[in-house]
Design an enzyme around this catalytic site. Structure first.
Site, PDB file in Angstrom:
ATOM      1  N   ARG A 112      -6.186  37.072  27.869  1.00 16.88           N
ATOM      2  CA  ARG A 112      -7.081  38.067  27.276  1.00 16.88           C
ATOM      3  C   ARG A 112      -6.586  39.450  27.689  1.00 16.88           C
ATOM      4  O   ARG A 112      -5.656  39.558  28.492  1.00 16.88           O
ATOM      5  CB  ARG A 112      -8.538  37.843  27.711  1.00 16.88           C
ATOM      6  CG  ARG A 112      -8.743  37.990  29.201  1.00 16.88           C
ATOM      7  CD  ARG A 112     -10.203  37.822  29.593  1.00 16.88           C
ATOM      8  NE  ARG A 112     -10.328  37.774  31.048  1.00 16.88           N
ATOM      9  CZ  ARG A 112     -11.472  37.614  31.688  1.00 16.88           C
ATOM     10  NH1 ARG A 112     -12.591  37.470  31.029  1.00 16.88           N
ATOM     11  NH2 ARG A 112     -11.499  37.569  33.005  1.00 16.88           N
ATOM     12  N   CYS A 116      -1.993  47.105  24.327  1.00 22.95           N
ATOM     13  CA  CYS A 116      -1.500  48.372  24.876  1.00 22.95           C
ATOM     14  C   CYS A 116      -2.591  49.418  24.673  1.00 22.95           C
ATOM     15  O   CYS A 116      -3.038  49.616  23.539  1.00 22.95           O
ATOM     16  CB  CYS A 116      -0.223  48.754  24.132  1.00 22.95           C
ATOM     17  SG  CYS A 116       0.149  50.511  24.206  1.00 22.95           S
ATOM     18  N   ASN A 150     -15.085  45.049  27.621  1.00 20.35           N
ATOM     19  CA  ASN A 150     -15.418  44.265  28.807  1.00 20.35           C
ATOM     20  C   ASN A 150     -14.401  44.560  29.907  1.00 20.35           C
ATOM     21  O   ASN A 150     -13.191  44.416  29.679  1.00 20.35           O
ATOM     22  CB  ASN A 150     -15.389  42.763  28.512  1.00 20.35           C
ATOM     23  CG  ASN A 150     -15.963  41.943  29.649  1.00 20.35           C
ATOM     24  OD1 ASN A 150     -17.151  42.065  29.969  1.00 20.35           O
ATOM     25  ND2 ASN A 150     -15.137  41.140  30.293  1.00 20.35           N
ATOM     26  N   GLU A 151     -14.879  45.013  31.025  1.00 21.04           N
ATOM     27  CA  GLU A 151     -14.014  45.239  32.198  1.00 21.04           C
ATOM     28  C   GLU A 151     -12.680  45.891  31.829  1.00 21.04           C
ATOM     29  O   GLU A 151     -11.615  45.300  31.998  1.00 21.04           O
ATOM     30  CB  GLU A 151     -13.766  43.927  32.944  1.00 21.04           C
ATOM     31  CG  GLU A 151     -14.994  43.400  33.645  1.00 21.04           C
ATOM     32  CD  GLU A 151     -14.681  42.297  34.641  1.00 21.04           C
ATOM     33  OE1 GLU A 151     -13.610  41.662  34.537  1.00 21.04           O
ATOM     34  OE2 GLU A 151     -15.526  42.062  35.536  1.00 21.04           O
ATOM     35  N   CYS A 161       5.363  50.817  27.066  1.00 25.85           N
ATOM     36  CA  CYS A 161       6.093  50.736  25.789  1.00 25.85           C
ATOM     37  C   CYS A 161       6.360  52.148  25.252  1.00 25.85           C
ATOM     38  O   CYS A 161       5.831  53.132  25.762  1.00 25.85           O
ATOM     39  CB  CYS A 161       5.274  49.913  24.797  1.00 25.85           C
ATOM     40  SG  CYS A 161       3.885  50.814  24.105  1.00 25.85           S
ATOM     41  N   GLU A 307     -22.682  41.525  36.037  1.00 22.80           N
ATOM     42  CA  GLU A 307     -22.144  40.176  36.258  1.00 22.80           C
ATOM     43  C   GLU A 307     -22.054  39.905  37.743  1.00 22.80           C
ATOM     44  O   GLU A 307     -21.633  40.763  38.524  1.00 22.80           O
ATOM     45  CB  GLU A 307     -20.714  40.053  35.718  1.00 22.80           C
ATOM     46  CG  GLU A 307     -20.569  39.955  34.241  1.00 22.80           C
ATOM     47  CD  GLU A 307     -19.097  39.768  33.860  1.00 22.80           C
ATOM     48  OE1 GLU A 307     -18.334  39.170  34.644  1.00 22.80           O
ATOM     49  OE2 GLU A 307     -18.713  40.256  32.793  1.00 22.80           O
ATOM     50  N   HIS A 358     -15.919  27.732  36.850  1.00 22.66           N
ATOM     51  CA  HIS A 358     -16.759  28.855  37.283  1.00 22.66           C
ATOM     52  C   HIS A 358     -18.218  28.427  37.209  1.00 22.66           C
ATOM     53  O   HIS A 358     -18.632  27.774  36.247  1.00 22.66           O
ATOM     54  CB  HIS A 358     -16.505  30.042  36.358  1.00 22.66           C
ATOM     55  CG  HIS A 358     -16.932  31.364  36.909  1.00 22.66           C
ATOM     56  ND1 HIS A 358     -18.258  31.699  37.093  1.00 22.66           N
ATOM     57  CD2 HIS A 358     -16.213  32.430  37.316  1.00 22.66           C
ATOM     58  CE1 HIS A 358     -18.321  32.926  37.577  1.00 22.66           C
ATOM     59  NE2 HIS A 358     -17.101  33.397  37.734  1.00 22.66           N
TER      60      HIS A 358
HETATM   61  C1  GLA Z   1     -15.243  38.985  34.914  1.00 23.70           C
HETATM   62  C2  GLA Z   1     -15.250  38.920  33.395  1.00 23.70           C
HETATM   63  C3  GLA Z   1     -15.879  37.656  32.874  1.00 23.70           C
HETATM   64  C4  GLA Z   1     -15.435  36.457  33.681  1.00 23.70           C
HETATM   65  C5  GLA Z   1     -15.767  36.679  35.133  1.00 23.70           C
HETATM   66  C6  GLA Z   1     -15.409  35.508  36.008  1.00 23.70           C
HETATM   67  O1  GLA Z   1     -16.364  39.536  35.430  1.00 23.70           O
HETATM   68  O2  GLA Z   1     -15.890  40.018  32.811  1.00 23.70           O
HETATM   69  O3  GLA Z   1     -15.516  37.523  31.524  1.00 23.70           O
HETATM   70  O4  GLA Z   1     -14.064  36.293  33.514  1.00 23.70           O
HETATM   71  O5  GLA Z   1     -15.038  37.784  35.586  1.00 23.70           O
HETATM   72  O6  GLA Z   1     -15.729  35.725  37.348  1.00 23.70           O
END
Ligand code: GLA
Length: 654
Positions: A112, A116, A150-151, A161, A307, A358
């Site tokens: 995932r 770039c 996300n993150e 590149c 999270e 997980h």
């Molecule tokens: C991160 C991601 C999630 C998942 C968790 C696993 O927080 O945002 O998608 O991969 O880690 O701990």
């Protein structure tokens, strides 16, 4: 009404990945979410390939049914823009979407975050998807919050590149104007590195030897800004279509690659993903530190624990579960430090994919599992704490955190490669945590006057204007405690005129003559009995009084810890790293400050108690003190499953 979204009380829920399950399972999920008291589900984080199976193909029917189902069960949705994992068809049609490492390796599809940050193709595709989602679901009654991407930077923080190179050059042009400006800032007189035009400049790819440190520093600034640019572009689409729906992106605690001071300014509220390690007996201190940072990023406003793991994660070499009661304890710790909600990764445990081991709120064992019982019990408990939502935690001691200084500190070819910001910070924070002193973090450009004490475990890079602000703060009665290797370089990573501590020399009343790093494994004793590791300095006090000296090693007899009276306040300097004894110096600073604006001037725990008393004032009737006690003590309680069960519970019937 909660301060974060329209959903009332403390938010409870987690990531829900419905594309991993047949629709019959969704029915059960929605019913069980209700049973557990889930109020907010994050959906769509990894749904791009399902929502857009081809360049011109869109499939929203299943997502419509999902949102309707959740809404029918009273569960609000934190809707992801789904842009963190581009589909295969996109990267096969446009391979240059894939990021390239400093060694020139193009990272493959199959995990995932394979994009770039400077790719126009990725950006356009992500913005198209964001727009489609906002247009389709902007008015959906389940929508309570946007979960942007996300993150950012979790796996890929930089790309080398040619497109990234172009983007970097444009960023540099904005920063420096003429190439002469850049040549000066980068000190290109050294090693014949002078540039004639911007076209000659490249990202700091793998080179024969040490790369220009200012080039690297600017690269770090650029990479944080490049991802922020993507984030802002998604935010702009959402703001245009759904101006009244709050939006946030999930931060990753104290994360080196992204300057979260800059990022937080673009969030409606801060949210964080935190994964303290149950195998680490000091994990609660790390968590506390990160939560204090999250609260500080938007000046004390409530934040969201977006999270955390209900039990074990799947990505450490050894993934230890949380003992019974520990997830409750650590969740309350987040609430105690200002979180207005506790969410998890993830709702239902995956049966396939990289995260199938997980933990989840609904484990593989289903409702017969211990995990599920904890999920339900904690949901009910959080509901009883609803009135805490919106209240503030306050602190009167601040720690200065500057990403530029962090990046500059950890550059190569320094007197010691062991001087790392997290290691330098940790003993300072741990000492204050043990003393019950609540901490805010502040950026170096903040006005610190509302704090009784300001601590700077390290400010390797220090701008003259920021030093001037600290100087006025102390002269007007503030107390500063500054750690070693500070005030060394300016914003271009050039050594300050006259050397360290540069613009702090007058305030600290000393000059640093030479850095004397400590070899690995050695310890240097001070006259007080304290022991230094990693680092010592030969300092020459001008006006500062000596409070401790080196007793062993090459600097035996030389000053180690000093205090300089400046105006109404005082500035302390630690010329060494004291992993076990920094708290003693802070105690001394406190005593010397009397009951004025020194650290912890109200006595041990006073600041923290005041903060939690403030939280408890939010609770009506006789319930307040019980909840305040429960919440305030959670992160200092031992991390033992049995003992933590002894933390008092608020009464069930307020
Ligand atoms: C991160 C991601 C999630 C998942 C968790 C696993 O927080 O945002 O998608 O991969 O880690 O701990």
């Amino acid at each position: 009404m909660s301060r974060l979204t329209r959903v009332e009380g403390l938010l409870y829920g987690g990531d829900y990945n419905p594309e991993q399950w047949p629709e019959e399972v969704w029915q059960e999920d929605a019913a069980l979410m209700r049973e557990a008291g889930v109020s907010l589900a994050t959906v769509g984080v990894f749904s791009w390939a399902r929502l857009q199976p081809g360049p011109d193909a869109w499939d929203f029917g299943w997502f419509d049914r999902l949102l309707d189902l959740l809404h029918a069960h009273g569960i609000a949705v934190d809707l992801a823009t789904a842009t963190a994992s581009p589909p295969a068809w996109l990267v096969r049609a446009h391979p240059d979407v894939l990021p390239v490492t400093a060694d020139g390796v193009r990272l493959e599809f199959g995990s995932r975050q394979h994009y770039c940050p400077s790719s126009p193709v990725y950006r356009n595709a992500a913005l198209t998807l964001t727009r489609k989602l906002a247009e389709r679901y902007g008015d959906h009654p389940a929508l309570a919050l946007w979960h942007v991407h996300n993150e950012y930077g979790d796996h890929v923080t930089e790309c080398f590149c040619p497109r990234s190179a172009d983007h970097f050059r444009a960023w540099l042009r904005d920063r420096y104007g003429t190439v002469d400006g850049l040549n000066h800032a980068w000190g290109t007189g050294f090693w014949s590195q002078r540039y004639g035009t911007y076209d000659e400049i490249e990202p700091p790819r793998t080179a024969p030897g040490p790369v220009n440190p200012t080039q690297l520093l600017d690269w770090r600034r650029f990479c944080s800004d490049a991802l922020l640019g993507l984030h802002r572009a998604e935010r702009a689409v959402l703001a245009e279509i759904t101006p009244d729906v709050p939006a946030t992106t999930n931060f990753m605690s104290m994360f080196k690659p992204l300057d979260y001071w800059k990022w937080a300014a673009h969030e409606d509220f801060v949210s964080d993903d935190a994964y303290p390690d149950p195998a680490d007996p000091e994990a609660h201190v790390t968590a506390s530190l990160n939560y204090d940072l999250m609260r500080s990023l938007k000046q004390g406003t409530p934040w969201l624990l977006m999270e955390q793991a209900p039990s074990a994660v799947s990505w450490r070499p050894v993934n230890v579960p949380k003992k019974p009661g520990l997830q409750r304890l650590w969740s309350l710790q987040a609430v105690a430090r200002g979180a207005d909600g506790v969410l998890y990764f993830q709702w239902r445990a995956s049966r396939a994919g990289a995260e199938k081991y997980h933990s989840a709120l609904l484990p593989h064992g289903g409702t017969a599992s211990r995990g599920w019982r904890e999920t339900v019990r904690f949901g009910a408990e959080l509901a009883r704490l609803a009135e805490v939502a919106g209240s503030r935690v306050t602190a009167d001691v601040a720690i200065v955190l500057d990403w530029d200084a962090w990046w500059a500190l950890e550059a190569d070819d320094h007197p010691s490669a062991r001087m790392r910001w997290p290691e330098l910070l940790r003993p300072w924070y741990a000492a204050l945590h043990a003393r019950g002193v609540t901490i805010d973090f502040v950026p170096p450009h903040a006005d610190p006057t509302r704090y009784r004490a300001v601590l700077a475990p390290n400010l390797h890079l220090l701008r003259t204007a920021d030093a001037a602000r600290l100087t006025s703060y102390v002269r007007d009665g503030g107390h500063l405690v500054c750690g070693p290797f500070s005030g060394v370089v300016d914003e271009h990573d050039h050594i300050h005129d006259g050397g360290a501590p540069g613009p702090l020399a007058d305030l600290l009343g000393l000059r640093v003559d030479e850095f004397w790093p400590v070899p690995d494994g050695d310890r240097v004793r001070l006259a007080s009995g304290a022991e230094a590791t990693l680092w010592t300095e030969w300092i020459e006090p001008t006006t500062a009084a000596v409070h401790d000296s080196y007793a062993t090693g090459p600097l035996a007899g030389q000053p180690a810890v000093t205090r300089n009276q400046a105006g109404e306040g005082a500035a302390w300097y630690l010329s060494c790293h004291l992993p076990d004894a920094v708290g003693d110096v802070l105690d001394r600073a406190h005593r010397a400050a009397g009951r004025g604006r020194g650290p912890d001037a109200g006595g041990p725990g006073a600041a923290q108690d005041a903060a939690y008393a403030q939280k408890s004032r939010m609770i009506r009737g006789g319930v307040g003190p019980a909840i305040a006690y429960c919440v305030s003590r959670t992160d200092t309680a031992p991390v033992d499953g049995v003992r933590c069960a002894a933390v008092p519970l608020p009464p069930t019937q307020p």
